[in-house]
Scaffold this motif. Structure first.
Motif, short mmCIF file in Angstrom:
data_model
loop_
_atom_site.label_atom_id
_atom_site.label_comp_id
_atom_site.label_asym_id
_atom_site.label_seq_id
_atom_site.Cartn_x
_atom_site.Cartn_y
_atom_site.Cartn_z
N VAL A 110 0.82 -1.22 0.00
CA VAL A 110 0.00 0.00 0.00
C VAL A 110 0.85 1.26 0.00
N LEU A 111 2.13 1.13 0.33
CA LEU A 111 2.98 2.32 0.41
C LEU A 111 3.78 2.57 -0.87
N GLY A 112 3.56 1.79 -1.89
CA GLY A 112 4.26 2.05 -3.17
C GLY A 112 4.36 0.78 -3.99
N ASP A 113 4.50 0.98 -5.31
CA ASP A 113 4.51 -0.18 -6.22
C ASP A 113 5.83 -0.93 -6.18
N ASN A 114 6.87 -0.24 -5.75
CA ASN A 114 8.21 -0.83 -5.95
C ASN A 114 8.92 -1.21 -4.66
N ASN A 115 8.20 -1.23 -3.55
CA ASN A 115 8.85 -1.61 -2.29
C ASN A 115 9.13 -3.11 -2.26
N ARG A 116 10.18 -3.46 -1.54
CA ARG A 116 10.55 -4.88 -1.40
C ARG A 116 10.61 -5.22 0.09
N LEU A 117 10.27 -6.48 0.42
CA LEU A 117 10.31 -6.91 1.82
C LEU A 117 11.34 -8.01 2.01
N HIS A 118 12.17 -7.86 3.03
CA HIS A 118 13.18 -8.86 3.38
C HIS A 118 12.93 -9.26 4.84
N VAL A 119 12.88 -10.55 5.09
CA VAL A 119 12.53 -11.00 6.45
C VAL A 119 13.61 -11.91 7.01
N ILE A 120 14.04 -11.62 8.23
CA ILE A 120 14.94 -12.54 8.93
C ILE A 120 14.31 -12.87 10.28
N LYS A 121 14.20 -14.19 10.55
CA LYS A 121 13.54 -14.63 11.79
C LYS A 121 14.49 -15.48 12.61
N GLY A 122 14.58 -15.19 13.88
CA GLY A 122 15.36 -16.03 14.80
C GLY A 122 14.39 -16.77 15.70
N THR A 123 14.47 -18.11 15.69
CA THR A 123 13.55 -18.91 16.51
C THR A 123 14.27 -19.53 17.71
N ARG A 124 13.48 -20.04 18.64
CA ARG A 124 13.94 -20.71 19.86
C ARG A 124 14.96 -19.85 20.62
N LEU A 125 14.60 -18.57 20.75
CA LEU A 125 15.48 -17.62 21.46
C LEU A 125 14.71 -17.08 22.66
N ALA A 126 14.85 -17.76 23.78
CA ALA A 126 14.01 -17.43 24.93
C ALA A 126 14.67 -16.45 25.90
N VAL A 127 15.97 -16.60 26.12
CA VAL A 127 16.59 -15.78 27.17
C VAL A 127 17.51 -14.73 26.56
N ILE A 128 17.83 -13.75 27.39
CA ILE A 128 18.62 -12.61 26.91
C ILE A 128 19.97 -13.08 26.34
N LYS A 129 20.38 -12.47 25.23
CA LYS A 129 21.66 -12.74 24.55
C LYS A 129 21.83 -14.18 24.06
N GLN A 130 20.74 -14.96 24.03
CA GLN A 130 20.86 -16.37 23.66
C GLN A 130 21.48 -16.56 22.28
N VAL A 131 21.13 -15.68 21.37
CA VAL A 131 21.56 -15.86 19.97
C VAL A 131 23.09 -15.81 19.83
N GLN A 132 23.76 -15.19 20.79
CA GLN A 132 25.23 -15.13 20.65
C GLN A 132 25.95 -16.01 21.68
N LYS A 133 25.21 -16.91 22.33
CA LYS A 133 25.86 -17.78 23.32
C LYS A 133 26.73 -18.83 22.63
N THR A 134 27.80 -19.20 23.30
CA THR A 134 28.70 -20.23 22.76
C THR A 134 28.02 -21.59 22.89
N GLU A 135 28.60 -22.58 22.24
CA GLU A 135 28.05 -23.94 22.31
C GLU A 135 28.05 -24.42 23.77
N GLU A 136 29.12 -24.10 24.49
CA GLU A 136 29.22 -24.51 25.90
C GLU A 136 28.11 -23.86 26.72
N GLU A 137 27.88 -22.59 26.48
CA GLU A 137 26.82 -21.88 27.23
C GLU A 137 25.43 -22.46 26.92
#
Ligand SMILES: Cc1cc2nc3c(=O)[nH]c(=O)nc-3n(C[C@H](O)[C@H](O)[C@H](O)COP(=O)(O)O)c2cc1C
Length: 220
Positions: free
Chosen positions: A154-181
């Motif tokens: 609705v905001l223009g004919d030529n806009n594009r959408l890019h989506v990035i989703k991170g799943t199973r991320l429950a606690v703070i900073k989880q996405v950058q935790k090491t394998e050990e953590e």
């Protein structure tokens, strides 16, 4: 040089959403120094009051908050990034509050069969959605993706959408935790430890993907 405006719906500092964003911004800053990062909850944005005067005056009629300044930045951006944790299958309230004010960028005509949207400015922008969620099932983000599919149209004919989703991320900073953590964390979350190796690799890939998208969308 491309202008990037980040509308950040995070409610906690250095949460997973902020980390995804940080990687996106680092990627973008390889090509441009015009990146502005706005934390939605820090702005003074009044609720859309449904007056619909925007249909006549081509701008939001609410005065005395940060929208006037923000709407100018939104109009000028080449890349518009919306980042949010998923809250009850949606974006957070501060971001939703801003999205409602986007009503003032379009004329809306009621017809017998539906609505006709005509944007005041026919945008040609990259819309980016960076979403972080606790669920292992990414369909929790589908209502947000559906909303942005609609908005970019609705905001223009030529806009594009890019989506990035991170799943199973429950606690703070989880996405950058090491394998050990993660090995320590998963039993506490009652998640199978066997998931750790794949999840660690997947999180690393996710962060790289954010950086790459930031770089790619800011190339001249
Ligand atoms: C109020 C609230 C509602 C939530 N609703 C959902 C949900 O509907 N689906 C989901 O997958 N995660 C949900 N979550 C989890 C967050 O989306 C998830 O932990 C996310 O990674 C948090 O991002 P942050 O670290 O940037 O704060 C919810 C969390 C809160 C606090």
């Amino acid at each position: 040089m491309k202008r990037v405006l980040v509308l950040d719906g995070s409610t906690r500092k250095m949460g997973n959403t902020s980390i995804l964003l940080q990687h996106f911004i680092e990627g973008a800053e390889k090509n441009t120094n015009k990146v502005e990062h706005i934390i939605a909850k820090d702005l003074d944005i009044k609720y859309c009051n449904g007056c619909l005067r925007c249909n006549l005056v081509k701008r939001c009629a609410i005065r005395g908050d940060d929208w006037e300044d923000l709407s100018q930045k939104i109009n000028e951006a080449d890349v518009l990034v919306f980042a949010s944790p998923i809250y009850f299958h949606y974006v957070t309230a501060p971001l939703k509050n801003i999205i409602d004010r986007f009503r003032s960028f379009v004329h809306v005509q009621i017809t017998e069969t539906g609505l006709i949207h005509t944007p005041w400015n026919n945008w040609n922008k990259d819309f980016v959605l960076l979403l972080s969620m606790g669920s292992s099932d990414d369909s929790d983000a589908q209502p947000v993706i559906d909303l942005f599919d609609y908005m970019k149209e609705v905001l223009g004919d030529n806009n594009r959408l890019h989506v990035i989703k991170g799943t199973r991320l429950a606690v703070i900073k989880q996405v950058q935790k090491t394998e050990e953590e993660l090995k320590e964390l998963y039993p506490k979350l009652k998640l199978n430890r066997k998931l750790v190796r794949d999840d660690y690799n997947r999180n690393q890939k996710l962060l790289e993907e954010c950086g790459e998208l930031g770089r790619n969308l800011t190339k001249d």
